[in-house]
Design an enzyme around this catalytic site. Structure first.
Site, PDB file in Angstrom:
ATOM      1  N   ASP A 262      55.715  91.814  20.121  1.00 22.53           N
ATOM      2  CA  ASP A 262      56.527  90.607  20.164  1.00 22.53           C
ATOM      3  C   ASP A 262      57.924  90.945  19.656  1.00 22.53           C
ATOM      4  OD1 ASP A 262      54.385  89.122  21.076  1.00 22.53           O
ATOM      5  OD2 ASP A 262      53.760  88.511  19.083  1.00 22.53           O
TER       6      ASP A 262
ATOM      7  N   ASP B 100      48.473  81.921  27.289  1.00 20.57           N
ATOM      8  CA  ASP B 100      48.264  81.574  25.881  1.00 20.57           C
ATOM      9  C   ASP B 100      47.335  80.367  25.842  1.00 20.57           C
ATOM     10  OD1 ASP B 100      50.110  83.545  25.269  1.00 20.57           O
ATOM     11  OD2 ASP B 100      51.771  82.149  25.018  1.00 20.57           O
TER      12      ASP B 100
END
Length: 172
Positions: free
Chosen positions: A1, A120
């Site tokens: 990330d 997600d």
């Protein structure tokens, strides 16, 4: 990330802490034997901007393994810019949920091997529902039907994240 060009770690995409330069860490992972990397600009969609094209160029100059980039990609032009900057694949999430034909468009132009559908998911009661905007917005889209639709539209890979378990070190 990645956030602001830096690699970050957090729990459920919040409480982010800086862990280093994204390019330098990519080089280190490649030296240690990683055969592919995924860079996700986790704040691009929330901040309403595109993915870090300049960072993608720097990454492509310094590592020799395939890498995927995602975050803020909402058009065929966005995907083209990232491919031109050196990305091997792109990852789409929020924009694909908003506009599923984006998967068809990118896969149609560049092939399914270029399209990673990031998913997600969060458990809500007995169901798993899709979230967008870095896990901040819950949708009514059901996980398994969305993954099947993404695949049928041309996504060559699925990158699945459990928003309930992300960063918790408690398993999948």
């Amino acid at each position: 990330d990645v956030k602001d060009g830096r690699t970050v770690k957090g729990v459920n995409f919040v409480g982010l802490r800086d862990v280093g330069d994204a390019v330098e860490l990519g080089e280190m992972y490649a030296r240690q034997g990683a055969d592919e990397l995924v860079y996700l600009d986790i704040s691009a969609t929330v901040e309403g901007r595109g993915t870090f094209v300049n960072l993608v160029r720097r990454i492509s100059e310094r590592i020799n393994i395939p890498f995927t980039v995602g975050g803020g990609i909402s058009s065929l032009d966005d995907a083209a810019r990232l491919l031109d900057a050196g990305a091997d694949k792109i990852s789409i999430n929020s924009a694909a949920v908003r506009n599923p034909s984006l998967i068809d468009d990118i896969a149609g132009k560049y092939g399914s091997q270029f399209v990673v559908l990031a998913v997600d998911a969060r458990k809500v009661g007995e169901d798993y529902l899709i979230t967008t905007h870095g896990g901040r917005k819950l949708t009514d889209v059901e996980l398994f039907s969305w993954v099947k639709e993404g695949q049928s539209r041309g996504a060559g890979e699925i990158l699945l994240t459990s928003m309930d378990h992300d960063g918790t070190k408690s398993g999948y």
